[in-house]
Design an enzyme around this catalytic site. Sequence first.
Site, PDB file in Angstrom:
ATOM      1  N   HIS A 255      -9.844   1.638  -1.163  1.00 47.43           N
ATOM      2  CA  HIS A 255      -8.392   1.496  -1.089  1.00 47.43           C
ATOM      3  C   HIS A 255      -7.877   0.502  -2.130  1.00 47.43           C
ATOM      4  O   HIS A 255      -7.632  -0.661  -1.813  1.00 47.43           O
ATOM      5  CB  HIS A 255      -8.045   1.060   0.350  1.00 47.43           C
TER       6      HIS A 255
ATOM      7  N   CYS B 293       0.707   2.967   5.930  1.00 45.44           N
ATOM      8  CA  CYS B 293       1.164   1.645   6.372  1.00 45.44           C
ATOM      9  C   CYS B 293       1.101   0.694   5.181  1.00 45.44           C
ATOM     10  O   CYS B 293       0.312   0.896   4.256  1.00 45.44           O
ATOM     11  CB  CYS B 293       0.275   1.126   7.491  1.00 45.44           C
TER      12      CYS B 293
ATOM     13  N   CYS C 216       0.816  -1.218   0.000  1.00 49.10           N
ATOM     14  CA  CYS C 216       0.000   0.000   0.000  1.00 49.10           C
ATOM     15  C   CYS C 216       0.846   1.262   0.000  1.00 49.10           C
ATOM     16  O   CYS C 216       0.317   2.361  -0.143  1.00 49.10           O
ATOM     17  CB  CYS C 216      -0.927   0.001   1.202  1.00 49.10           C
TER      18      CYS C 216
HETATM   19  C1  LIG Z   1      -2.330  -3.903   1.933  1.00 49.31           C
HETATM   20  C2  LIG Z   1      -1.397  -2.992   2.626  1.00 49.31           C
HETATM   21  O1  LIG Z   1      -0.204  -2.907   2.209  1.00 49.31           O
HETATM   22  C3  LIG Z   1      -1.764  -2.196   3.849  1.00 49.31           C
HETATM   23  C4  LIG Z   1      -3.219  -1.932   4.071  1.00 49.31           C
HETATM   24  O2  LIG Z   1      -3.773  -0.965   3.652  1.00 49.31           O
HETATM   25  S1  LIG Z   1      -4.065  -3.091   4.937  1.00 49.31           S
HETATM   26  C5  LIG Z   1      -5.741  -2.908   4.404  1.00 49.31           C
HETATM   27  C6  LIG Z   1      -5.971  -3.776   3.236  1.00 49.31           C
HETATM   28  N1  LIG Z   1      -7.383  -3.894   2.979  1.00 49.31           N
HETATM   29  C7  LIG Z   1      -8.079  -4.971   3.358  1.00 49.31           C
HETATM   30  O3  LIG Z   1      -7.546  -5.866   3.980  1.00 49.31           O
HETATM   31  C8  LIG Z   1      -9.523  -4.986   2.962  1.00 49.31           C
HETATM   32  C9  LIG Z   1     -10.312  -5.596   4.028  1.00 49.31           C
HETATM   33  N2  LIG Z   1     -11.741  -5.629   3.677  1.00 49.31           N
HETATM   34  C10 LIG Z   1     -12.405  -6.763   3.400  1.00 49.31           C
HETATM   35  O4  LIG Z   1     -11.824  -7.843   3.362  1.00 49.31           O
HETATM   36  C11 LIG Z   1     -13.896  -6.669   3.198  1.00 49.31           C
HETATM   37  O5  LIG Z   1     -14.223  -5.421   2.655  1.00 49.31           O
HETATM   38  C12 LIG Z   1     -14.648  -6.864   4.555  1.00 49.31           C
HETATM   39  C13 LIG Z   1     -14.422  -8.299   5.038  1.00 49.31           C
HETATM   40  C14 LIG Z   1     -14.162  -5.886   5.620  1.00 49.31           C
HETATM   41  C15 LIG Z   1     -16.142  -6.586   4.389  1.00 49.31           C
HETATM   42  O6  LIG Z   1     -16.616  -7.315   3.319  1.00 49.31           O
HETATM   43  P1  LIG Z   1     -18.182  -7.485   3.029  1.00 49.31           P
HETATM   44  O7  LIG Z   1     -18.793  -8.365   4.049  1.00 49.31           O
HETATM   45  O8  LIG Z   1     -18.299  -7.857   1.589  1.00 49.31           O
HETATM   46  O9  LIG Z   1     -18.733  -6.022   3.276  1.00 49.31           O
HETATM   47  P2  LIG Z   1     -20.089  -5.379   2.784  1.00 49.31           P
HETATM   48  O10 LIG Z   1     -21.058  -6.417   2.275  1.00 49.31           O
HETATM   49  O11 LIG Z   1     -19.791  -4.261   1.887  1.00 49.31           O
HETATM   50  O12 LIG Z   1     -20.644  -4.751   4.123  1.00 49.31           O
HETATM   51  C16 LIG Z   1     -21.191  -5.555   5.155  1.00 49.31           C
HETATM   52  C17 LIG Z   1     -22.384  -4.805   5.745  1.00 49.31           C
HETATM   53  O13 LIG Z   1     -21.890  -3.586   6.320  1.00 49.31           O
HETATM   54  C18 LIG Z   1     -22.694  -2.518   5.861  1.00 49.31           C
HETATM   55  N3  LIG Z   1     -21.896  -1.288   5.799  1.00 49.31           N
HETATM   56  C19 LIG Z   1     -20.657  -1.136   5.282  1.00 49.31           C
HETATM   57  N4  LIG Z   1     -20.306   0.150   5.359  1.00 49.31           N
HETATM   58  C20 LIG Z   1     -21.329   0.819   5.927  1.00 49.31           C
HETATM   59  C21 LIG Z   1     -21.560   2.174   6.252  1.00 49.31           C
HETATM   60  N5  LIG Z   1     -20.623   3.119   6.038  1.00 49.31           N
HETATM   61  N6  LIG Z   1     -22.743   2.517   6.828  1.00 49.31           N
HETATM   62  C22 LIG Z   1     -23.675   1.568   7.077  1.00 49.31           C
HETATM   63  N7  LIG Z   1     -23.511   0.254   6.786  1.00 49.31           N
HETATM   64  C23 LIG Z   1     -22.351  -0.102   6.217  1.00 49.31           C
HETATM   65  C24 LIG Z   1     -23.140  -2.958   4.475  1.00 49.31           C
HETATM   66  O14 LIG Z   1     -24.287  -2.261   4.062  1.00 49.31           O
HETATM   67  C25 LIG Z   1     -23.417  -4.410   4.683  1.00 49.31           C
HETATM   68  O15 LIG Z   1     -24.690  -4.548   5.273  1.00 49.31           O
HETATM   69  P3  LIG Z   1     -25.677  -5.741   4.801  1.00 49.31           P
HETATM   70  O16 LIG Z   1     -24.951  -7.006   5.191  1.00 49.31           O
HETATM   71  O17 LIG Z   1     -26.914  -5.470   5.570  1.00 49.31           O
HETATM   72  O18 LIG Z   1     -25.799  -5.605   3.319  1.00 49.31           O
END
Ligand SMILES: CC(=O)CC(=O)SCCNC(=O)CCNC(=O)[C@H](O)C(C)(C)COP(=O)(O)OP(=O)(O)OC[C@H]1O[C@@H](n2cnc3c(N)ncnc32)[C@H](O)[C@@H]1OP(=O)(O)O
Length: 425
Positions: free
Chosen positions: A381, A411, A90
């Site tokens: 992201h 990070c 990232c």
């Molecule tokens: C990589 C690097 O070098 C360094 C870094 O940056 S580390 C970071 C790297 N990034 C990651 O690891 C990404 C991690 N994220 C994920 O794996 C997935 O997005 C996650 C597991 C977190 C979620 O996945 P998901 O289950 O498909 O999410 P999603 O279906 O969109 O949302 C789940 C629920 O939350 C709700 N929700 C999400 N955001 C919301 C918000 N802002 N307000 C209200 N509700 C919200 C959704 O509406 C959904 O509700 P329903 O189940 O009722 O539909």
Amino acid sequence: MTPRDAVIVGGNRIPFARSGGRYLKASNQDMLTTAIDGLVARFGLQGERLGEVAAGAVIKHARDFNLTREAVLGSHLSPETPAYDVQQACGTGLETAVLVANKIALGQIDAGIAGGSDTTSDAPLALNDDLRRTLMQANYAKTPQQRLKALTKIRPAQLAPEQPRNAEPRTGLSMGEHMAITAKEWGVPREAQDELTVRSHQNLAAAYDRGFFDDLVTPYLGLTRDQNLRPDSTVEALAKLKPVFGKGEGATMTAANSTPLTDGAATVLLSSREWAAERGLTPLARFVDAETAAVDYVTGNEGLLMAPAYAVPRLLARNGLTLQDFDYYEIHEAFASTVLATLSAWESEEFCKGKLGLDAPLGSIDRDKLNVNGSSLAAGHPFAATGARIVASLAKQLHEKGSGRGLISICAAGGQGVVAILEAA
Ligand SMILES: CC(=O)CC(=O)SCCNC(=O)CCNC(=O)[C@H](O)C(C)(C)COP(=O)(O)OP(=O)(O)OC[C@H]1O[C@@H](n2cnc3c(N)ncnc32)[C@H](O)[C@@H]1OP(=O)(O)O
């Protein structure tokens, strides 16, 4: 030789899309080419031979061995523009800006583009290791009999493709699972994470509404704004979501206060002051300095995403600055808890004295100066693109203010962190 100023002339990105959606059929190359061509159009670079383009993607197909060069060849820049890939998870989009800025500062090039692209929708599926070896062996066979003999070793269980996983190779844990451990160690409250998330959505929505992104974001495949943006997010609604990382009572990380899997690309144009002046372009900000750090997250000495907590104090010391000497702070919101754990570390006497070897804590920051135009929780992201998104936004924010200084902290997987200082030009 005295280094000369490297300035940020502008940025361009496509709106970020939620993975598996709008950009399902777009490749990294498509998106990176579009992000480069946005700069070409905005700054009149058609047919121009730049010093270089440095970019990259965290998740690449084998065919993309030099993705950036391919993107340049597909763009309206001169095909005589050199280009190469960088991969620092990232931190990629910021690290490429450091590389281009340093070459400009040393007089090796006059202008260049930095950036990154990532898609988890178009991720490569890998073959089972045994199947791959058998197929390679069959490829080397000299006779049809030898080929047939090699192929008889294939077993039905080997036929399922290996799904890509966002996990650290040395621990097997995902970024979120690692961060859940750190969030627990630092006691980061769920409510504070949700508040930071809501603020990110509000700030990003407000920035779009006031036209801040009009010359930073180019519409793509029907999107004009980041698809993850939910301006109506409230702390009350977020509080109802179930934790997705970590276990039991102390699990605080949800789908909202974690970044979503995202597709997108972003670029920034950097140059010497002279190069910009010759073209009548106004520099937005000066690239002052940068630092990278790495931590030992494997033996458990430090959290996977805590390297910026070490990189920033080194950068401050080299530049004779304190943590409070900034008008803006851009701390990448990998997870809300990453930002909050990092801020807690800088406030902690134990951490700053014990782990950083300082005489006193770095102290607190004014939270109103943090991620003022939203960050990754709201925008999404696309790993390698995030650094360029942040450099462009901060440079423009500093230009609007007309003075001041900003700190970037990103990070990265592998226990690394890339941080930088920009100043209004
Ligand atoms: C990589 C690097 O070098 C360094 C870094 O940056 S580390 C970071 C790297 N990034 C990651 O690891 C990404 C991690 N994220 C994920 O794996 C997935 O997005 C996650 C597991 C977190 C979620 O996945 P998901 O289950 O498909 O999410 P999603 O279906 O969109 O949302 C789940 C629920 O939350 C709700 N929700 C999400 N955001 C919301 C918000 N802002 N307000 C209200 N509700 C919200 C959704 O509406 C959904 O509700 P329903 O189940 O009722 O539909």
